[in-house]
Design a protein around this motif. Structure first.
Motif, PDB file in Angstrom:
ATOM      1  N   ILE A  18      41.529  43.047  31.619  1.00 10.53           N
ATOM      2  CA  ILE A  18      41.951  43.561  32.924  1.00 10.53           C
ATOM      3  C   ILE A  18      40.738  43.832  33.798  1.00 10.53           C
ATOM      4  N   LEU A  19      39.715  44.469  33.229  1.00 11.26           N
ATOM      5  CA  LEU A  19      38.503  44.746  34.007  1.00 11.26           C
ATOM      6  C   LEU A  19      37.810  43.464  34.442  1.00 11.26           C
ATOM      7  N   LEU A  20      37.782  42.462  33.564  1.00 13.04           N
ATOM      8  CA  LEU A  20      37.194  41.178  33.941  1.00 13.04           C
ATOM      9  C   LEU A  20      38.010  40.495  35.033  1.00 13.04           C
ATOM     10  N   ALA A  21      39.328  40.602  34.952  1.00 14.20           N
ATOM     11  CA  ALA A  21      40.191  40.019  35.993  1.00 14.20           C
ATOM     12  C   ALA A  21      39.915  40.680  37.334  1.00 14.20           C
ATOM     13  N   ILE A  22      39.739  41.995  37.334  1.00 15.25           N
ATOM     14  CA  ILE A  22      39.445  42.718  38.582  1.00 15.25           C
ATOM     15  C   ILE A  22      38.124  42.230  39.170  1.00 15.25           C
TER      16      ILE A  22
END
Length: 79
Positions: A18-22
């Protein structure tokens, strides 16, 4: 380090994903906005508007999900 441990350390958690997607969406939003600013053709302007809108919706979704999971990271408010 044996192969099993090496493989386990490279597996991302759902929170990491999720953090990488953000971060990816933030980068893509910056690029789309730069493209919008330099576009002169009406069709390109329209396509950048749609792209920015879609990316902003994805960004909002992932930020909401990250907050619900209690994740923290270097979030930049884009919008």
């Amino acid at each position: 380090m044996n192969m099993g441990k090496q493989k386990m350390s490279s597996v991302l958690t759902e929170g990491d994903e999720i953090l990488l997607a953000i971060q990816d969406i933030q980068t893509r939003l910056i690029c789309a906005r730069q493209g919008f600013e330099s576009a002169t053709d009406e069709a390109l302007v329209d396509s950048y508007i749609f792209e920015i809108t879609a990316l902003q919706k994805k960004y909002d979704y992932f930020i909401k999900t990250a907050k619900e999971m209690g994740l923290t990271g270097p979030f930049l408010k884009i919008g």
